[in-house]
Enzyme design. Structure first.
Site, PDB file in Angstrom:
ATOM      1  N   GLU A  44       0.841  -1.201   0.000  1.00 44.37           N
ATOM      2  CA  GLU A  44       0.000   0.000   0.000  1.00 44.37           C
ATOM      3  C   GLU A  44       0.883   1.260   0.000  1.00 44.37           C
ATOM      4  OE1 GLU A  44      -3.562   1.759   2.930  1.00 44.37           O
ATOM      5  OE2 GLU A  44      -2.212   0.160   3.616  1.00 44.37           O
ATOM      6  N   LYS A 130      -9.429   1.671  -2.240  1.00 45.87           N
ATOM      7  CA  LYS A 130      -9.703   1.061  -0.940  1.00 45.87           C
ATOM      8  C   LYS A 130     -11.149   1.319  -0.509  1.00 45.87           C
ATOM      9  CE  LYS A 130      -7.257   0.949   3.559  1.00 45.87           C
ATOM     10  NZ  LYS A 130      -6.084   1.575   4.226  1.00 45.87           N
ATOM     11  N   CYS A 166      -5.307  -3.376   2.424  1.00 48.19           N
ATOM     12  CA  CYS A 166      -5.126  -3.344   3.877  1.00 48.19           C
ATOM     13  C   CYS A 166      -6.416  -3.471   4.696  1.00 48.19           C
ATOM     14  CB  CYS A 166      -4.356  -2.078   4.284  1.00 48.19           C
ATOM     15  SG  CYS A 166      -3.525  -2.251   5.898  1.00 48.19           S
TER      16      CYS A 166
END
Length: 594
Positions: A44, A130, A166
């Protein structure tokens, strides 16, 4: 079943260093190609560094992220690496009306998104933003980013691969649920997951659970390195769809985790909106990169790195955090006050391990109250470790000050600490050293430090380390040296003698603070677990001691705001992890009856 050799690039990058971070991607992709990889994944925020904080609110920063992404894609292709699909984290911009997409309610179009891209043959094949944005602990992603609501699935060598970022792994539902609906054979999650003690024990069960939920092999790649107060520990891993561990990278080491996978052939073609089991709807998209399976080959054996004990991992985090803070901020040397006590001894040892003894300068600054063993213990540590050393007596400076200003009691004691702080800062200015502050978390919590004295400095390596843990780490570091046939770096007397600031005759820490074993137990519950007074008493802590420590902790907030940054190793560190108002009349009181 189709085969795929996957490389997870566990790399150390720097916030804002677009050119350097781009070079990292190209260099490690080349290493992956040399090892025969068919797909490479980076963490990330690789291109921007992570976390970039308010930099992502600057349009110029996001523009640079986007142009770097395109440049990296072209460079990979130009250097003969274009045929390898590369997954990389960067900061994107949310779609605008020009893209035919409506903005999210309450959020303007064109805001930053924490994203991943798949690069192939000089181009950007697809992007993912995300979905779950963490807004707790050290994370403020609701402040910065717009949530993504699309899940692209890429067919690579005939295998369907979903990409997530994540927090998408840590929260229920969302892209994991949609990946299952998509029949993805592999889920790649790219991460900037900061270290805290024992976190590696939670990652594997989490990945195993999500793999079973997605009914897919799951690959987890995490960055490594220090960024201000955060330390990233790597610990990249791969589990199959049943949760069996296939490969795992070492903690705190930069490198490639390469694993050969047998994955199902991608045959599904359905797209469209799907309920994401988190109250949202995500749109499933599909992109074909290549349909030709990889020719059969002999797999290599993947490695599973051995786990290390708690002290070893904490110490490694402190060393890495210190090294990266010093180097990434362009310092070559550090300086610290070496008192002969355990805190400064541990900081000196961390610094020597991080930077090499030739880069560490220690200064003993005895006063009229310093014991003989203080200088002797400091000198013995220097002899064992080979760091630079000088003695600067402060008594003449303190005397000169006291001739002009009448001070008594605590003010006179603190003057000594401030003269030491001024001396270290002067040496920093003169020689370009970074000053390392040597206070521990127990002292910082209770205000047992002097502003512009022992709290002065640029970086605090043991800021998040309680006093009891300081002793544990010192004993562990000595024992590890003995196990390697080396001289223990820390003199035994520094570990065993009662701790003292030596600001008045016969002074000991225990004169002002409870025994550290009791103090640290309460601090863990009050600071890290946020227990109130009644909960602390229910946990078995002494009421008088609880009330005293609560007062000390609450009254010292203004000091902590002025303390240097230091590496986070606990569940909740002071600084970006725990933010309380300085002006604050809330006090913990007994709960009224009835």
């Amino acid at each position: 079943m189709p085969q795929l050799r996957l490389a997870l690039a566990q790399v150390d990058v720097t916030v804002g260093d677009f050119d350097g971070n781009a070079d990292v991607v190209v260099r490690w992709t080349r290493h992956a190609a040399e090892r025969g990889a068919h797909l490479v994944a980076f963490p990330e925020g690789t291109l921007t560094g992570y976390p970039a904080e308010d930099l992502v609110l600057r349009r110029s920063f996001v523009n640079e992220s986007l142009s770097t992404l395109q440049r990296v894609a072209r460079t990979l292709n130009a250097e003969g690496l274009g045929d390898i699909p590369v997954i990389v984290g960067y900061v994107d911009r949310s779609p605008t009306a020009d893209d035919g997409v409506e903005a999210q309610p309450g959020r303007p179009a064109g805001e930053p998104q924490n994203s991943a891209a798949l690069l192939h043959r000089g181009g950007i094949v697809g992007r993912y933003a995300k979905h779950h944005l963490p807004n707790y602990g050290v994370f403020d992603e609701f402040r910065y980013f717009v949530r993504g609501d699309r899940l692209p699935v890429f067919r690579v060598h005939g295998i369907d691969i979903a990409i997530i970022v994540c927090e998408d792994l840590w929260q229920d539902g969302g892209p994991i649920a949609v990946a299952r609906e998509a029949h993805a054979g592999l889920v790649v999650t790219i991460n900037g997951s900061p270290y805290e003690r024992n976190k590696d024990d939670f990652r594997l069960p989490l990945c195993q659970r999500r793999a079973r939920e997605a009914e897919a092999t799951l690959a987890y790649v995490n960055m490594v390195g220090g960024q201000d107060e955060l330390v990233f520990d790597g610990d990249s891993l791969v589990v199959d769809r049943y949760g069996h561990l296939l490969a795992r990278a070492p903690l705190f080491d930069e490198g490639l985790l390469v694993v050969d996978l047998d994955l199902p052939e991608g045959t599904a073609d359905h797209v469209g909106p799907f309920p994401a089991s988190d109250g949202t709807t995500m749109y499933l998209e599909r992109t074909t990169v290549s349909t030709t399976p990889v020719p059969a080959y002999t797999p290599i054996e993947a490695g599973i790195a051995a786990r290390v004990d708690d002290c070893a991992e904490v110490y490694a985090a402190l060393v890495l955090g210190t090294r990266d803070y010093v180097r990434k901020n362009d310092f070559q040397t550090v300086v610290l006050g070496l008192s002969g006590g355990i805190d400064s001894a541990l900081v000196a040892t961390i610094a020597a391990d991080a930077l090499g003894p030739e880069s560490v300068h220690a200064v003993a600054m005895p006063s009229r109250y310093s014991s003989e063993h203080s200088i002797a213990d400091a000198a013995e540590l220097v002899r064992r470790q080979g760091i630079h050393f000088q003695v600067v007596p402060i008594e003449p400076m303190v005397d000169a000050y006291e001739k002009e200003v009448e001070l008594h009691g605590l003010a006179a004691e603190n003057l000594q600490a401030r003269v030491r702080g001024t001396t270290l800062m002067a040496l920093s200015n003169e020689h370009g050293h970074l000053v390392l502050t040597t206070g521990n978390k127990s002292e910082l919590a209770t205000g047992y430090s002097t502003l512009y004295g022992d709290s002065a400095g640029g970086f605090a390596p043991i800021k998040d380390v309680t006093k009891t843990t300081v002793w544990e780490l010192a004993r562990w570091r000595n024992a590890s040296a003995v196990a390697r046939g080396e001289t223990p770096p820390i003199p035994e007397n520094s570990i065993t003698k009662p701790p003292s600031a030596e600001l008045r005759p016969g002074q000991l820490d225990i004169d002002s603070l409870p025994p550290y074993e009791k103090l640290d137990a309460i601090l863990e519950d009050y600071v890290e677990r946020d227990l109130g007074r009644e909960a602390l008493l229910a946990a078995g802590h002494d009421a008088v001691l609880v009330d005293r420590i609560i007062r000390l902790v609450d009254a010292a907030e203004y000091k902590r705001r002025q303390y240097p940054p230091g590496p986070k190793i606990s569940l909740r560190a002071f600084g970006r992890d725990r933010r309380l108002p300085i002006t604050n009349r809330w006090r913990e009181h007994p709960t009224p009856a009835g």
